[in-house]
Design a protein around this motif. Structure first.
Motif, PDB file in Angstrom:
ATOM      1  N   VAL A   6       0.703  -1.321  -0.019  1.00 36.72           N
ATOM      2  CA  VAL A   6      -0.012  -0.132  -0.151  1.00 36.72           C
ATOM      3  C   VAL A   6       0.816   1.159  -0.006  1.00 36.72           C
ATOM      4  CG1 VAL A   6      -1.775  -1.113   1.179  1.00 36.72           C
ATOM      5  CG2 VAL A   6      -0.221   0.019   2.517  1.00 36.72           C
ATOM      6  N   ARG A   7       0.348   2.228  -0.505  1.00 38.51           N
ATOM      7  CA  ARG A   7       0.998   3.647  -0.660  1.00 38.51           C
ATOM      8  C   ARG A   7       0.411   4.658   0.396  1.00 38.51           C
ATOM      9  NH1 ARG A   7      -0.628   4.300  -6.728  1.00 38.51           N
ATOM     10  NH2 ARG A   7      -2.452   3.720  -5.880  1.00 38.51           N
ATOM     11  N   ASP A   8      -0.626   4.540   0.611  1.00 39.32           N
ATOM     12  CA  ASP A   8      -1.326   5.543   1.706  1.00 39.32           C
ATOM     13  C   ASP A   8      -2.421   4.782   2.420  1.00 39.32           C
ATOM     14  OD1 ASP A   8      -3.621   5.422  -0.225  1.00 39.32           O
ATOM     15  OD2 ASP A   8      -2.595   7.306  -1.236  1.00 39.32           O
ATOM     16  N   ALA A   9      -2.991   5.563   3.046  1.00 45.51           N
ATOM     17  CA  ALA A   9      -4.281   5.112   4.022  1.00 45.51           C
ATOM     18  C   ALA A   9      -5.447   4.851   3.164  1.00 45.51           C
ATOM     19  CB  ALA A   9      -4.689   5.976   4.944  1.00 45.51           C
ATOM     20  N   LYS A  10      -5.488   5.238   2.146  1.00 43.59           N
ATOM     21  CA  LYS A  10      -6.679   5.040   1.192  1.00 43.59           C
ATOM     22  C   LYS A  10      -6.521   3.688   0.691  1.00 43.59           C
ATOM     23  CE  LYS A  10     -10.415   6.044  -1.199  1.00 43.59           C
ATOM     24  NZ  LYS A  10     -10.488   4.760  -2.369  1.00 43.59           N
ATOM     25  N   ASP A  11      -5.220   3.613   0.246  1.00 42.81           N
ATOM     26  CA  ASP A  11      -4.977   2.001  -0.153  1.00 42.81           C
ATOM     27  C   ASP A  11      -5.230   1.175   0.900  1.00 42.81           C
ATOM     28  OD1 ASP A  11      -4.056   3.035  -2.597  1.00 42.81           O
ATOM     29  OD2 ASP A  11      -1.818   2.656  -2.197  1.00 42.81           O
ATOM     30  N   VAL A  12      -5.033   1.366   2.036  1.00 41.92           N
ATOM     31  CA  VAL A  12      -5.342   0.351   3.102  1.00 41.92           C
ATOM     32  C   VAL A  12      -6.639   0.008   3.314  1.00 41.92           C
ATOM     33  CG1 VAL A  12      -5.303  -0.114   5.579  1.00 41.92           C
ATOM     34  CG2 VAL A  12      -3.278   0.981   4.429  1.00 41.92           C
ATOM     35  N   GLU A  13      -7.676   1.289   3.266  1.00 42.74           N
ATOM     36  CA  GLU A  13      -8.955   0.813   3.148  1.00 42.74           C
ATOM     37  C   GLU A  13      -9.279   0.057   2.053  1.00 42.74           C
ATOM     38  OE1 GLU A  13     -10.968   4.711   2.968  1.00 42.74           O
ATOM     39  OE2 GLU A  13     -10.009   5.628   4.677  1.00 42.74           O
ATOM     40  N   ASP A  14      -9.004   0.288   0.726  1.00 44.26           N
ATOM     41  CA  ASP A  14      -9.414  -0.393  -0.385  1.00 44.26           C
ATOM     42  C   ASP A  14      -8.966  -1.859  -0.213  1.00 44.26           C
ATOM     43  OD1 ASP A  14     -10.360   1.810  -1.368  1.00 44.26           O
ATOM     44  OD2 ASP A  14      -8.690   2.300  -2.869  1.00 44.26           O
ATOM     45  N   ALA A  15      -7.719  -2.106   0.520  1.00 43.75           N
ATOM     46  CA  ALA A  15      -7.400  -3.559   0.572  1.00 43.75           C
ATOM     47  C   ALA A  15      -8.563  -4.270   1.685  1.00 43.75           C
ATOM     48  CB  ALA A  15      -6.091  -3.614   1.063  1.00 43.75           C
ATOM     49  N   VAL A  16      -8.576  -3.448   2.710  1.00 43.23           N
ATOM     50  CA  VAL A  16      -9.341  -4.230   3.876  1.00 43.23           C
ATOM     51  C   VAL A  16     -10.703  -4.437   3.092  1.00 43.23           C
ATOM     52  CG1 VAL A  16     -10.339  -3.828   6.098  1.00 43.23           C
ATOM     53  CG2 VAL A  16      -7.967  -3.287   5.643  1.00 43.23           C
ATOM     54  N   ARG A  17     -11.512  -3.593   2.522  1.00 43.13           N
ATOM     55  CA  ARG A  17     -12.661  -3.460   2.008  1.00 43.13           C
ATOM     56  C   ARG A  17     -12.778  -5.012   0.926  1.00 43.13           C
ATOM     57  NH1 ARG A  17     -13.932   2.865   1.447  1.00 43.13           N
ATOM     58  NH2 ARG A  17     -14.516   3.229   3.801  1.00 43.13           N
ATOM     59  N   ALA A  18     -11.801  -5.002   0.269  1.00 40.10           N
ATOM     60  CA  ALA A  18     -11.469  -6.060  -0.813  1.00 40.10           C
ATOM     61  C   ALA A  18     -11.695  -7.343  -0.122  1.00 40.10           C
ATOM     62  CB  ALA A  18     -10.740  -5.850  -1.653  1.00 40.10           C
ATOM     63  N   ALA A  19     -11.005  -7.440   0.987  1.00 36.73           N
ATOM     64  CA  ALA A  19     -10.556  -8.706   1.761  1.00 36.73           C
ATOM     65  C   ALA A  19     -12.069  -8.995   2.679  1.00 36.73           C
ATOM     66  CB  ALA A  19      -9.661  -8.491   2.902  1.00 36.73           C
ATOM     67  N   VAL A  20     -12.771  -7.731   3.012  1.00 40.31           N
ATOM     68  CA  VAL A  20     -13.914  -8.294   3.667  1.00 40.31           C
ATOM     69  C   VAL A  20     -14.990  -8.860   2.747  1.00 40.31           C
ATOM     70  CG1 VAL A  20     -16.082  -7.360   4.827  1.00 40.31           C
ATOM     71  CG2 VAL A  20     -13.618  -6.437   5.476  1.00 40.31           C
ATOM     72  N   ALA A  21     -14.998  -8.243   1.549  1.00 37.80           N
ATOM     73  CA  ALA A  21     -16.029  -8.573   0.596  1.00 37.80           C
ATOM     74  C   ALA A  21     -15.761 -10.056   0.012  1.00 37.80           C
ATOM     75  CB  ALA A  21     -15.645  -7.679  -0.663  1.00 37.80           C
ATOM     76  N   SER A  22     -14.423 -10.494   0.008  1.00 39.85           N
ATOM     77  CA  SER A  22     -14.109 -11.812  -0.308  1.00 39.85           C
ATOM     78  C   SER A  22     -13.861 -12.638   0.879  1.00 39.85           C
ATOM     79  CB  SER A  22     -12.870 -11.785  -1.133  1.00 39.85           C
ATOM     80  OG  SER A  22     -11.801 -11.406  -0.248  1.00 39.85           O
ATOM     81  N   GLU A  23     -14.019 -12.247   2.097  1.00 40.83           N
ATOM     82  CA  GLU A  23     -13.908 -12.866   3.398  1.00 40.83           C
ATOM     83  C   GLU A  23     -12.648 -13.561   3.305  1.00 40.83           C
ATOM     84  OE1 GLU A  23     -16.891 -15.327   4.391  1.00 40.83           O
ATOM     85  OE2 GLU A  23     -18.541 -13.920   4.434  1.00 40.83           O
ATOM     86  N   GLN A  24     -11.423 -12.801   2.713  1.00 35.01           N
ATOM     87  CA  GLN A  24     -10.125 -13.219   2.668  1.00 35.01           C
ATOM     88  C   GLN A  24      -9.163 -12.610   3.830  1.00 35.01           C
ATOM     89  OE1 GLN A  24      -7.858 -15.627   0.848  1.00 35.01           O
ATOM     90  NE2 GLN A  24      -6.682 -14.972   2.542  1.00 35.01           N
ATOM     91  N   PRO A  25      -9.089 -13.458   4.872  1.00 34.61           N
ATOM     92  CA  PRO A  25      -8.228 -12.483   5.880  1.00 34.61           C
ATOM     93  C   PRO A  25      -6.931 -11.929   5.355  1.00 34.61           C
ATOM     94  CG  PRO A  25      -7.956 -15.161   6.222  1.00 34.61           C
ATOM     95  CD  PRO A  25      -9.028 -14.765   5.096  1.00 34.61           C
ATOM     96  N   LEU A  26      -6.200 -10.959   6.242  1.00 35.91           N
ATOM     97  CA  LEU A  26      -4.929 -10.426   5.968  1.00 35.91           C
ATOM     98  C   LEU A  26      -4.067 -10.477   6.765  1.00 35.91           C
ATOM     99  CD1 LEU A  26      -6.390  -7.167   4.404  1.00 35.91           C
ATOM    100  CD2 LEU A  26      -5.423  -8.820   3.062  1.00 35.91           C
ATOM    101  N   GLU A  27      -2.845 -10.759   6.525  1.00 37.85           N
ATOM    102  CA  GLU A  27      -1.655 -10.680   7.486  1.00 37.85           C
ATOM    103  C   GLU A  27      -1.214  -9.564   7.418  1.00 37.85           C
ATOM    104  OE1 GLU A  27       2.710 -12.685   8.715  1.00 37.85           O
ATOM    105  OE2 GLU A  27       1.621 -13.396   6.914  1.00 37.85           O
ATOM    106  N   ILE A  28      -1.032  -8.810   8.501  1.00 38.40           N
ATOM    107  CA  ILE A  28      -0.428  -7.263   8.549  1.00 38.40           C
ATOM    108  C   ILE A  28       1.145  -7.295   8.659  1.00 38.40           C
ATOM    109  CG2 ILE A  28      -0.762  -5.022   9.244  1.00 38.40           C
ATOM    110  CD1 ILE A  28      -3.332  -6.413   8.056  1.00 38.40           C
ATOM    111  N   ILE A  29       1.956  -6.828   8.097  1.00 41.10           N
ATOM    112  CA  ILE A  29       3.287  -6.666   8.219  1.00 41.10           C
ATOM    113  C   ILE A  29       3.607  -5.477   7.814  1.00 41.10           C
ATOM    114  CG2 ILE A  29       3.595  -9.120   7.889  1.00 41.10           C
ATOM    115  CD1 ILE A  29       5.141  -8.179   5.279  1.00 41.10           C
ATOM    116  N   GLY A  30       4.862  -4.878   8.566  1.00 42.49           N
ATOM    117  CA  GLY A  30       5.824  -3.902   8.239  1.00 42.49           C
ATOM    118  C   GLY A  30       7.009  -4.341   7.486  1.00 42.49           C
ATOM    119  N   HIS A  31       8.050  -4.857   8.355  1.00 44.07           N
ATOM    120  CA  HIS A  31       9.184  -5.576   8.054  1.00 44.07           C
ATOM    121  C   HIS A  31       9.352  -6.892   8.138  1.00 44.07           C
ATOM    122  CE1 HIS A  31      11.756  -1.508   8.023  1.00 44.07           C
ATOM    123  NE2 HIS A  31      10.989  -1.676   7.078  1.00 44.07           N
TER     124      HIS A  31
END
Length: 416
Positions: A6-31
């Protein structure tokens, strides 16, 4: 595995909403430096925040810094160090214990919430978190807290994010309090004390009027290992008790002399100053004697928090019964326990023994380092009482009802 950078907070929103819609869990990482802590997660997608690495604002005169969650912790510490400032809670560098190449990110620091030796004086990570921007499991951005030290904003939700291991929301930006670095420090060294007597000496030091900022004890087995940067303590091969004082040079020196006299009934007191003292406490903060590249690098490591007064007896019993080794911090309130790898067909890091003893002493414990097969077998985080677990689950569902974020990291066989 899909990686979403992701590049910004808007990208994070889009990614999480897409994951919710597909019921695909996300692993959150930095490094990804802390991926080996917690239960293995069943997911096919990673949300990578490493590009969110900017320092949004830094006001040294106001003692605050605002930084994006993916910013490297080492870079931010270098920035504030140039202004002679620090994070007073001494965040751990878990790369030493876990053997990862990176020290992690600011978001990982807050998500883990692990503080170093100065916690007994300065408080923990949540006490220095003033505000945060984050994206919930609904895919909605929210803001909590603010950018001033004296801040009143109703529900202080940013405190919930500390130590949540990414299971409540995806932090995108945080505001933290920084503090001036002490001008000087002194470490008092006592040798040859057993664990219980050392516990009493640390309690006496912490109960004194001399403003102690660190109290730790290394049993003889740990000292003899000679792990850098603690190797300088190992010349005698004796157990070593350490007490730290910080402040302006004249004050630190005066208090060190006075406290040395107060501790003289426990034995001869040596003093270490400034750079020598700094190196020792950095090694204790990062649990260097149990480092991944050391002699105990394959041993599972438990982090135990207990009433400080019972720490010496608890740690001594655990080391004896498990065949492991311990390090005491926080005046006995924090115990690091490394246990030998299990030879059983079903390795469990001696969880029943450790948790039984710790719970009887009124403490709780977390398995910080262990192979994946062990983390699949036992509870990594402290199992909670039924009522408390139900409350925690209601809180989690209010942030992430479909358990999209770091599903299963904190509770084996559960959503959180």
């Amino acid at each position: 595995m899909d990686t979403l950078k992701v590049r910004d907070a808007k990208d994070v929103e889009d990614a999480v909403r897409a994951a919710v819609a597909s019921e695909q869990p996300l692993e959150i990482i930095g490094h990804g430096s802390k991926r080996a802590i917690g239960h293995p997660m069943a997911t096919n997608a990673v949300l990578d925040l490493s590009a969110l690495n900017a320092v949004t604002a830094y006001e040294p005169n106001e003692l605050i810094i605002t930084v994006q969650a993916g910013a490297p912790l080492a870079d931010v510490q270098s920035l504030i160090d140039a202004k002679n400032q620090q994070f007073a809670f001494e965040p751990m560098d878990l790369s030493v214990l876990l053997g990862t190449p990176e020290a992690g990110t600011i978001g990982g620091m807050i998500g883990a919430g692990l503080a170093g030796p100065r916690r007994i004086k300065a408080g923990g990570a949540r006490d220095h978190l003033l505000g945060a921007h984050a994206v919930s499991g609904f895919g909605d951005s929210f803001k909590t807290g603010g950018r001033v030290v004296k801040n009143v904003t109703g529900y202080d939700l940013c405190k919930l994010l500390t130590g949540s291991w990414g299971t409540l929301a995806v932090m995108t930006e945080v505001t933290l309090k920084v503090m001036p670095k002490p001008e000087s420090e002194r470490t008092l060294v006592l040798r040859g004390l057993d664990d219980v007597t050392a516990n009493k000496a640390m309690t006496a030091a912490l109960g004194s009027p001399f403003d102690v900022s660190g109290a730790a004890h290394l049993p003889s087995q740990v000292v003899q290992a000679g792990t850098r940067p603690l190797a300088a303590l190992g010349a005698s091969g004796q157990a070593t008790t350490l007490v730290r004082l910080e402040g302006i040079a004249a004050s630190a020196a005066h208090r060190a002399t006075s406290l040395s006299q107060a501790l003289s009934p426990y034995g001869t007191v040596e003093q270490l100053a400034d750079d020598a003292s700094l190196a020792i406490w950095a090694g204790l903060r990062d649990v260097a004697p149990f480092a991944a590249n050391g002699a105990r690098g394959v041993w599972p490591v438990w982090r135990i928090v207990c009433p400080p007064a019972s720490g010496g007896a608890l740690g001594q019993a655990l080391a004896q019964d498990s065949g492991g080794e311990v390090i005491y911090d926080w005046g006995g309130g924090l115990i690091w326990l490394a246990v030998p790898p299990s030879e059983n067909a079903k390795p469990d890091a001696q969880a029943a023994l450790v948790r039984g003893r710790v719970e009887a002493a009124g403490g709780h414990t977390t398995l910080i380092r262990a192979p994946e097969e062990v983390r699949r077998t036992i509870d990594v985080f402290q199992p909670q009482a039924v009522g408390l677990a139900a409350l925690g689950e209601r809180v989690r569902k209010s942030f992430d009802p479909k358990s999209i974020l770091n599903r299963g990291r904190m509770r084996r066989g559960g959503a959180a």
